[in-house]
Design a protein around this motif. Sequence first.
Motif, mmCIF file in Angstrom:
data_model
loop_
_atom_site.group_PDB
_atom_site.id
_atom_site.type_symbol
_atom_site.label_atom_id
_atom_site.label_comp_id
_atom_site.label_asym_id
_atom_site.label_seq_id
_atom_site.Cartn_x
_atom_site.Cartn_y
_atom_site.Cartn_z
ATOM 1 N N GLU A 137 -71.940 39.977 -33.520
ATOM 2 C CA GLU A 137 -72.808 38.805 -33.421
ATOM 3 C C GLU A 137 -71.992 37.568 -33.710
ATOM 4 O O GLU A 137 -71.279 37.507 -34.709
ATOM 5 C CB GLU A 137 -73.952 38.884 -34.445
ATOM 6 N N MET A 138 -72.081 36.597 -32.821
ATOM 7 C CA MET A 138 -71.455 35.301 -33.052
ATOM 8 C C MET A 138 -72.580 34.280 -33.168
ATOM 9 O O MET A 138 -73.533 34.313 -32.382
ATOM 10 C CB MET A 138 -70.508 34.940 -31.912
ATOM 11 N N VAL A 139 -72.456 33.409 -34.154
ATOM 12 C CA VAL A 139 -73.497 32.418 -34.409
ATOM 13 C C VAL A 139 -72.893 31.032 -34.204
ATOM 14 O O VAL A 139 -71.935 30.662 -34.878
ATOM 15 C CB VAL A 139 -74.066 32.558 -35.842
ATOM 16 N N ALA A 140 -73.457 30.294 -33.248
ATOM 17 C CA ALA A 140 -72.991 28.939 -32.944
ATOM 18 C C ALA A 140 -74.131 27.971 -33.237
ATOM 19 O O ALA A 140 -75.158 28.009 -32.534
ATOM 20 C CB ALA A 140 -72.555 28.834 -31.490
ATOM 21 N N ASP A 141 -73.977 27.170 -34.263
ATOM 22 C CA ASP A 141 -75.032 26.225 -34.668
ATOM 23 C C ASP A 141 -76.386 26.933 -34.738
ATOM 24 O O ASP A 141 -77.382 26.480 -34.162
ATOM 25 C CB ASP A 141 -75.101 25.032 -33.708
ATOM 26 N N SER A 142 -76.427 28.054 -35.423
ATOM 27 C CA SER A 142 -77.632 28.877 -35.655
ATOM 28 C C SER A 142 -78.109 29.662 -34.442
ATOM 29 O O SER A 142 -79.136 30.337 -34.514
ATOM 30 C CB SER A 142 -78.808 28.024 -36.176
ATOM 31 N N LEU A 143 -77.424 29.584 -33.313
ATOM 32 C CA LEU A 143 -77.803 30.338 -32.123
ATOM 33 C C LEU A 143 -76.976 31.628 -32.061
ATOM 34 O O LEU A 143 -75.749 31.573 -32.115
ATOM 35 C CB LEU A 143 -77.580 29.513 -30.857
ATOM 36 N N VAL A 144 -77.661 32.762 -31.959
ATOM 37 C CA VAL A 144 -76.983 34.058 -32.002
ATOM 38 C C VAL A 144 -76.680 34.558 -30.593
ATOM 39 O O VAL A 144 -77.565 34.641 -29.748
ATOM 40 C CB VAL A 144 -77.843 35.100 -32.748
ATOM 41 N N ILE A 145 -75.408 34.878 -30.385
ATOM 42 C CA ILE A 145 -74.953 35.512 -29.145
ATOM 43 C C ILE A 145 -74.375 36.864 -29.545
ATOM 44 O O ILE A 145 -73.452 36.929 -30.343
ATOM 45 C CB ILE A 145 -73.872 34.674 -28.442
#
Length: 152
Positions: A137-145
């Motif tokens: 899981e990668m989290v970019a500005d609270s968005l999970v990809i």
Amino acid sequence: MDVKMINPFIDAIMTIMPQLGFQNIVKGKLSVGDQFVESKGITVLVGLTDQLRGNIAYNLKEETAMQIASKMMMGMPVTSLDELAQSAISELTNMVTGNAATNFEKEGLRVDISPPSIVVGENFKVKVSSTKFLVVEMVADSLVIELNIGIG
């Protein structure tokens, strides 16, 4: 699968997302998947060929995809995952996977990638690997990809 195989993808996310305007990118949970990924709403498949073979399935919620697409389109409101928004998400996965392929090449492995295939909808499964695969899981500005990496 060797855990070292995920680092080029993590490095690629850390490189690409700031270029799109995301500021806080962190690695989330790491786990192991078993053959199939259950879609969260948007799943983008990219194949890996040449010296490294396999698939990567980017899995994210539709709302997350719309927010990322909006950011990629300079803040233009995205209220549905229309063709333009789908194209933006496909381009994101193409950029990340291409960057990861470049990172693999620096390690001495030639990797070609296939064009991304986007699947929209929930309650379906995508086969990533014939055995186990790694889930990052990668989290970019609270968005999970969620990256589902099946290599080998």
